[in-house]
Write an enzyme that holds these catalytic residues in place. Sequence first.
Site, PDB file in Angstrom:
ATOM      1  N   LYS A  68       2.352 -11.904  -5.306  1.00 35.75           N
ATOM      2  CA  LYS A  68       3.217 -12.527  -4.439  1.00 35.75           C
ATOM      3  C   LYS A  68       2.701 -13.961  -4.827  1.00 35.75           C
ATOM      4  O   LYS A  68       1.483 -14.259  -4.763  1.00 35.75           O
ATOM      5  CB  LYS A  68       2.924 -12.104  -2.898  1.00 35.75           C
ATOM      6  CG  LYS A  68       3.240 -10.869  -2.775  1.00 35.75           C
ATOM      7  CD  LYS A  68       2.883 -10.501  -1.037  1.00 35.75           C
ATOM      8  CE  LYS A  68       3.304  -9.053  -0.758  1.00 35.75           C
ATOM      9  NZ  LYS A  68       2.848  -8.654   0.626  1.00 35.75           N
ATOM     10  N   ASP A 124      -9.179 -10.711  -0.150  1.00 35.58           N
ATOM     11  CA  ASP A 124      -8.008 -10.956   0.482  1.00 35.58           C
ATOM     12  C   ASP A 124      -8.302 -10.882   1.904  1.00 35.58           C
ATOM     13  O   ASP A 124      -7.817 -11.510   2.764  1.00 35.58           O
ATOM     14  CB  ASP A 124      -7.132  -9.789   0.056  1.00 35.58           C
ATOM     15  CG  ASP A 124      -7.617  -8.375   0.595  1.00 35.58           C
ATOM     16  OD1 ASP A 124      -9.080  -8.090   0.138  1.00 35.58           O
ATOM     17  OD2 ASP A 124      -7.130  -7.490   0.799  1.00 35.58           O
ATOM     18  N   ARG A 125      -9.276 -10.011   2.455  1.00 31.22           N
ATOM     19  CA  ARG A 125      -9.687 -10.127   3.796  1.00 31.22           C
ATOM     20  C   ARG A 125     -10.441 -11.492   4.419  1.00 31.22           C
ATOM     21  O   ARG A 125     -10.282 -11.795   5.613  1.00 31.22           O
ATOM     22  CB  ARG A 125     -10.660  -8.672   4.217  1.00 31.22           C
ATOM     23  CG  ARG A 125      -9.981  -7.564   3.877  1.00 31.22           C
ATOM     24  CD  ARG A 125     -10.455  -6.314   3.948  1.00 31.22           C
ATOM     25  NE  ARG A 125     -10.968  -5.991   5.422  1.00 31.22           N
ATOM     26  CZ  ARG A 125     -12.129  -5.027   5.715  1.00 31.22           C
ATOM     27  NH1 ARG A 125     -12.660  -4.409   4.909  1.00 31.22           N
ATOM     28  NH2 ARG A 125     -12.167  -4.836   7.080  1.00 31.22           N
ATOM     29  N   ASN A 172      -2.618  -4.557  -4.919  1.00 34.87           N
ATOM     30  CA  ASN A 172      -2.880  -3.329  -5.486  1.00 34.87           C
ATOM     31  C   ASN A 172      -1.395  -3.040  -6.066  1.00 34.87           C
ATOM     32  O   ASN A 172      -1.464  -2.348  -7.391  1.00 34.87           O
ATOM     33  CB  ASN A 172      -3.246  -2.097  -4.950  1.00 34.87           C
ATOM     34  CG  ASN A 172      -4.697  -2.579  -4.263  1.00 34.87           C
ATOM     35  OD1 ASN A 172      -5.537  -2.503  -4.790  1.00 34.87           O
ATOM     36  ND2 ASN A 172      -4.771  -2.656  -2.705  1.00 34.87           N
TER      37      ASN A 172
END
Length: 244
Positions: free
Chosen positions: A13, A96-97, A9
């Site tokens: 990276k 992502d989860r 958000n």
Amino acid sequence: MILTIDVGNTNVKVAVFKQFNIIDTFVFQKNNFQNNFQIIFKKHPNHTKAVLASVSMLDEMDSLWLKNQIEVIEINPDSVFPFKNKYTTPTTLGVDRMVLASGAVFHYPNQDVLIIDAGTCVTYDFVTHKKEYLGGAISPGLRLRYKALNDYTAKLPLLESNSPENFIGNSTDQSIHSGVVNGLCYEIEGFISEFSVKKEQFTIILTGGDAIFLANRLKSTIFADENFLLKSLHQLYTYSLQND
């Protein structure tokens, strides 16, 4: 060399892998996407592929530019994952989860795992030793808590994350630091305690941008790894090649 890219958000990276080892990492804001990737490509010219997971919309021009520079494998809800998804609304589960849950299965097979990702939001994800993803929780991260106090009050200042000097804040700044930092730590410990009622033995993984900041403030025994998602992306790519 393979790049793994986590578009969050707030920040992007990137990890550079040589075989199965990270040899370099980068963190930067999304508004300077192309310039930062040019730096990465110049420093590591032997890159071959990029594995990308995004929880927020990547600018279309940036996305097209990246795909013109390198082969991009994008992880999405239709990708192959090593767990059974028991979320009642699986199409709403953030990628992502799903990557983090995959990492838990890869790194800690046959174990119950609680993954805590401390970034813009704090997510809690539960994976069983049977490789079942149960779900979890989402709450505001450190920076959101600081920002909310500033946005929704008349006089409270916007502060950067900092360790409270004392449990009892003796100034407005110290009271905010105590409330935000200690409050989040108590929340995390509460989730850990609640999970321990259901599972006597389980592994706790703490990751995300604020993982190191929070790690030493928690009483529970945890594995802190701010690059856990990037590592999990690499393993998920390898897994997908074997199970495609």
